[in-house]
Design a protein around this motif. Structure first.
Motif, PDB file in Angstrom:
ATOM      1  N   CYS A  31      -1.548  10.686  -1.619  1.00 12.19           N
ATOM      2  CA  CYS A  31      -0.983   9.550  -2.350  1.00 12.19           C
ATOM      3  C   CYS A  31      -0.350   9.987  -3.666  1.00 12.19           C
TER       4      CYS A  31
ATOM      5  N   CYS B  58      -6.384  -0.912  -2.074  1.00  9.59           N
ATOM      6  CA  CYS B  58      -5.822   0.123  -2.952  1.00  9.59           C
ATOM      7  C   CYS B  58      -6.209  -0.193  -4.392  1.00  9.59           C
ATOM      8  N   HIS B  59      -6.842   0.778  -5.052  1.00  4.15           N
ATOM      9  CA  HIS B  59      -7.195   0.577  -6.470  1.00  4.15           C
ATOM     10  C   HIS B  59      -5.952   0.315  -7.320  1.00  4.15           C
ATOM     11  N   GLY B  60      -4.889   1.038  -7.005  1.00  2.03           N
ATOM     12  CA  GLY B  60      -3.673   0.912  -7.805  1.00  2.03           C
ATOM     13  C   GLY B  60      -3.087  -0.486  -7.722  1.00  2.03           C
TER      14      GLY B  60
ATOM     15  N   PRO C 230     -11.510   1.927  -2.121  1.00  2.27           N
ATOM     16  CA  PRO C 230     -11.023   0.605  -2.552  1.00  2.27           C
ATOM     17  C   PRO C 230     -11.432  -0.480  -1.561  1.00  2.27           C
TER      18      PRO C 230
ATOM     19  N   CYS D 203      -9.709   7.011  -7.469  1.00  9.20           N
ATOM     20  CA  CYS D 203      -9.401   7.063  -6.037  1.00  9.20           C
ATOM     21  C   CYS D 203     -10.206   8.146  -5.330  1.00  9.20           C
TER      22      CYS D 203
ATOM     23  N   PHE E 178      -6.917   8.166   1.590  1.00  5.47           N
ATOM     24  CA  PHE E 178      -5.495   8.511   1.494  1.00  5.47           C
ATOM     25  C   PHE E 178      -5.196   9.321   0.228  1.00  5.47           C
ATOM     26  N   HIS E 179      -6.186   9.523  -0.648  1.00  3.87           N
ATOM     27  CA  HIS E 179      -5.862  10.083  -1.966  1.00  3.87           C
ATOM     28  C   HIS E 179      -5.198  11.465  -1.936  1.00  3.87           C
TER      29      HIS E 179
ATOM     30  N   HIS F 126       0.834  -1.200   0.000  1.00  2.24           N
ATOM     31  CA  HIS F 126       0.000   0.000   0.000  1.00  2.24           C
ATOM     32  C   HIS F 126       0.876   1.261   0.000  1.00  2.24           C
ATOM     33  N   PRO F 127       0.506   2.265  -0.799  1.00  2.00           N
ATOM     34  CA  PRO F 127       1.305   3.494  -0.815  1.00  2.00           C
ATOM     35  C   PRO F 127       1.479   4.122   0.571  1.00  2.00           C
TER      36      PRO F 127
ATOM     37  N   CYS G 266     -10.908   6.830  -1.697  1.00  2.00           N
ATOM     38  CA  CYS G 266      -9.806   6.377  -0.856  1.00  2.00           C
ATOM     39  C   CYS G 266      -9.387   7.561   0.015  1.00  2.00           C
TER      40      CYS G 266
ATOM     41  N   HIS H  27       0.216   8.208  -6.103  1.00  2.00           N
ATOM     42  CA  HIS H  27      -0.291   7.391  -7.209  1.00  2.00           C
ATOM     43  C   HIS H  27      -1.788   7.570  -7.444  1.00  2.00           C
ATOM     44  N   ALA H  28      -2.387   8.576  -6.798  1.00  2.00           N
ATOM     45  CA  ALA H  28      -3.844   8.730  -6.878  1.00  2.00           C
ATOM     46  C   ALA H  28      -4.298   9.043  -8.305  1.00  2.00           C
TER      47      ALA H  28
ATOM     48  N   TRP I 179      -1.800  -0.462 -11.518  1.00  2.00           N
ATOM     49  CA  TRP I 179      -0.998   0.717 -11.887  1.00  2.00           C
ATOM     50  C   TRP I 179      -0.018   1.091 -10.783  1.00  2.00           C
TER      51      TRP I 179
HETATM   52 FE1  SF4 Z   1      -3.352   5.784  -3.638  1.00  2.00          FE
HETATM   53 FE2  SF4 Z   1      -5.527   5.321  -5.083  1.00  2.00          FE
HETATM   54 FE3  SF4 Z   1      -4.339   3.329  -3.779  1.00  2.00          FE
HETATM   55 FE4  SF4 Z   1      -5.664   5.207  -2.437  1.00  2.00          FE
HETATM   56  S1  SF4 Z   1      -6.534   3.740  -3.871  1.00  2.00           S
HETATM   57  S2  SF4 Z   1      -3.674   4.381  -1.936  1.00  2.00           S
HETATM   58  S3  SF4 Z   1      -5.198   7.016  -3.650  1.00  2.00           S
HETATM   59  S4  SF4 Z   1      -3.493   4.524  -5.500  1.00  2.00           S
END
Ligand code: SF4
Ligand code: MG
Length: 322
Positions: free
Chosen positions: A284, A308-310, A296, A291, A280-281, A241-242, A278, A286-287, A315
């Motif tokens: 993040c 986490c979607h990523g 997620p 997100c 955390f976006h 997780h990021p 999310c 990677h958002a 991605w």
């Molecule tokens: Fe980052 Fe999106 Fe994963 Fe949240 S869901 S941690 S914003 S990549």
């Protein structure tokens, strides 16, 4: 054995005036007998709330915590005492959790009065045994808390928690108030006691070095959600997780490879008004648009469960700490 089962904790009413705080939300895990599960995250992530929910100090508005299939909500009902005995809590601050006017003997014996039918002589013998188990001297029983150092006082808290033979200890930052050298002694004592007594620990800490030292598995919490749950070596060696990566990159390298530390970017948002999707976006790197709109789901990723979607959609594929 010890289930925090989904779906649960839609909302938790925290002790804040006129505010419904979703302090712990959609969190789900199972504790195995004899393991140490550590919950980590920055302050304000819901770790302490989680601890208090588990031991029945806060009520759940939805969901359930089960111990061998029995709901923890029964702890405060008649007949909940037998269940209560199996769970004990150790708090961060032994100064706040010990009555300064009580002698050590009375502090440690209190759970024996609630949970056993021991007479005074039996309680005295049990207190002496406990004092020895935590590395204190039986003659310490007639002293008062202020006559001890911080580390000794946390040993007294541990003795009290162990008095009535619990199975699960919920430890909320048990060593964070102590000097680093004393921390290690108390953590090693806790590990020894776990082995000897077959205890299960839910260990709450913001300190990743401490978590690395004690945990079998690690749950990373962000704004009341569990964003990653995995065996310790997977979390530290291959964080997914990021947010986990952000936490790890902010501490000196535990394996001593000399990598530099990066400060944690941004701050934990106000839990009363959490970000959409999310949560955390905003922090993040990677958002993406998804997100911002959709939370997620927690899904398996290798040895971990990650929300986490990523990670889910591929991605977010970095390996190792960011
Ligand atoms: Fe980052 Fe999106 Fe994963 Fe949240 S869901 S941690 S914003 S990549
Ligand atoms: Mg806390």
């Amino acid at each position: 054995w010890f289930d925090v089962s989904p779906p649960w904790l839609e909302r938790v009413l925290a002790r804040k005036p006129r505010a419904l705080l979703r302090a712990v939300d959609g969190v789900s895990f199972t504790l195995q007998r004899g393991e140490t599960l550590a919950l980590v995250g920055e302050s304000g992530c819901g770790k302490s709330t989680m601890a208090r929910l588990l031991v029945g100090l806060y009520g759940l508005t939805r969901g359930e915590v089960l111990i061998d299939g029995q709901p923890v909500s029964r702890l405060n009902e008649p007949g909940g005492r037998a269940l209560r005995r199996r769970l004990q809590m150790i708090f961060q601050d032994p100064y706040a959790s010990q009555n300064p006017r009580w002698r050590v003997e009375r502090i440690i014996a209190e759970p024996l009065l609630t949970h056993t039918r021991m007479d005074a002589a039996q309680r005295r013998a049990r207190v002496d045994e406990l004092l020895r188990q935590v590395g204190l001297d039986p003659s310490d029983r007639s002293r008062y808390p202020h006559q001890f150092s911080g580390g000794q006082r946390q040993r007294i808290s541990i003795a009290r928690a162990l008095a009535a033979h619990p199975e699960l200890l919920v430890c909320d930052e048990p060593t964070s108030a102590l000097d680093v050298s004393v921390q290690a002694q108390v953590l090693n004592l806790m590990k020894d006691l776990q082995r000897q007594l077959g205890l299960t620990y839910l260990f709450i800490s913001h300190n990743l070095a401490v978590v690395h030292h004690v945990a079998d598995r690690v749950g990373v919490m962000y704004l009341g959600r569990l964003v990653e749950l995995a065996p310790r070596d997977a979390v530290f060696g291959q964080p997914r997780h990021p947010y986990t990566r952000m936490l790890l990159s902010a501490i000196p390298d535990l394996r001593g490879t000399g990598k530099s530390r990066t400060p944690v970017a941004g701050e934990v948002p106000n839990p009363l008004n959490p970000p959409t999707g999310c949560t955390f976006h905003p922090r993040c790197p990677h958002a993406r648009e998804l997100c911002r709109v959709e939370a997620p789901k927690a899904l398996p990723a290798g040895e971990a469960v990650v929300a986490c979607h990523g990670v889910e959609l591929g991605w977010e594929t970095l390996q190792g700490p960011a």
